[in-house]
Design a protein around this motif. Structure first.
Motif, mmCIF file in Angstrom:
data_model
loop_
_atom_site.group_PDB
_atom_site.id
_atom_site.type_symbol
_atom_site.label_atom_id
_atom_site.label_comp_id
_atom_site.label_asym_id
_atom_site.label_seq_id
_atom_site.Cartn_x
_atom_site.Cartn_y
_atom_site.Cartn_z
ATOM 1 N N ALA A 92 0.715 -1.256 0.139
ATOM 2 C CA ALA A 92 0.059 0.187 -0.139
ATOM 3 C C ALA A 92 0.749 1.151 0.130
ATOM 4 O O ALA A 92 0.548 2.326 -0.756
ATOM 5 N N ALA A 93 2.044 1.131 0.643
ATOM 6 C CA ALA A 93 3.066 2.232 0.739
ATOM 7 C C ALA A 93 3.446 2.726 -0.736
ATOM 8 O O ALA A 93 4.052 3.733 -0.963
ATOM 9 N N LEU A 94 3.799 1.569 -1.395
ATOM 10 C CA LEU A 94 4.347 1.625 -2.896
ATOM 11 C C LEU A 94 3.609 2.317 -3.920
ATOM 12 O O LEU A 94 3.890 3.020 -4.622
ATOM 13 N N HIS A 95 2.286 2.135 -3.614
ATOM 14 C CA HIS A 95 1.182 2.441 -4.617
ATOM 15 C C HIS A 95 -0.069 3.535 -3.992
ATOM 16 O O HIS A 95 -0.742 3.094 -3.197
ATOM 17 N N PRO A 96 0.103 4.725 -4.297
ATOM 18 C CA PRO A 96 -0.928 5.856 -3.586
ATOM 19 C C PRO A 96 -2.382 5.530 -4.525
ATOM 20 O O PRO A 96 -2.281 4.811 -5.173
ATOM 21 N N HIS A 97 -3.135 5.785 -3.408
ATOM 22 C CA HIS A 97 -4.650 5.481 -3.645
ATOM 23 C C HIS A 97 -5.238 6.746 -4.455
ATOM 24 O O HIS A 97 -5.661 7.732 -3.922
ATOM 25 N N LEU A 98 -4.911 6.473 -5.970
ATOM 26 C CA LEU A 98 -5.563 7.303 -6.922
ATOM 27 C C LEU A 98 -6.693 6.986 -7.292
ATOM 28 O O LEU A 98 -6.820 5.785 -7.841
#
Length: 207
Positions: free
Chosen positions: A43-49
């Protein structure tokens, strides 16, 4: 036309069934916990776009119960499913259509409860999701005897709500441990079911 449900669908029969087996719920709950813990780094590697359209599909397990004439049957554990299709209005809100169902075979009777609702999803922060919707719901019971199958069903008002946490595994995909609750109001009885499930969300993001 509403078809009266078989007598075996009454709480008087339902409450005399064996107590629900909790192993399925325990296994699903453990899966949710492990998925959440191991998904923190991803989750930290991929932001919530959040933009464009979203599609979701999930499976799990949960319990259902019916109430009629002031009596409530014991809750039975069965298989559950979930799907949704929506559109992101802004990074905090999306709207769409959602379906939830519960099913189990109990002593030769195939039971299915479902809700299909127009829903709104709120994203309060990070990967958390809060959902609620209203629409329709239904119940179906199918009894087989020899080569013949008798099916009865009813439809009525349905509502659902749920909470989950999106774990982004890529820019467009998220794994979502979630808990849902659905309620069905029918002429013959009321029913409700909850679900512990893991869903996959696909964000169809604009280029």
């Amino acid at each position: 036309m509403i078809i009266p449900l078989p007598p075996r669908m009454s709480p008087l029969f339902y409450r005399n069934l064996p107590k629900p087996r909790n192993r399925l719920l325990a296994g699903v709950a453990a899966l949710l916990l492990v998925t959440t813990i191991h998904g923190t780094a991803l989750a930290a590697l991929h932001p919530h776009l959040r933009d464009g359209w979203i599609l979701g599909l999930g499976v799990g397990g949960g319990g259902a119960a019916i109430k009629s004439g002031g009596q409530t049957g014991d809750r039975e554990t069965g298989s559950t499913g979930h799907f949704r299709a929506g559109y992101i209005l802004n990074p905090r809100v999306s709207i769409g259509l959602e379906g939830n169902f519960w099913m189990k075979t109990v002593e030769g009777v195939d039971w299915t409860f479902d809700t299909y609702t127009a829903e709104a999803t709120f994203y309060p922060g990070n990967g958390f999701t809060l959902r609620a919707g209203v629409g329709g719901g239904g119940a179906e019971a199918a009894i087989s005897s020899g080569n013949a199958t008798t099916t009865a069903s009813e439809t009525g008002l349905g509502a659902s709500t749920g909470v989950g946490y999106e774990i982004r595994v890529s820019r467009r995909w998220a794994v979502v441990p979630q808990i849902d609750f659905s309620y069905i109001n029918l002429d013959s009885f009321d029913a409700n079911f909850f679900s512990f499930s893991v869903a996959a969300h696909w964000y169809i993001l604009p280029k």
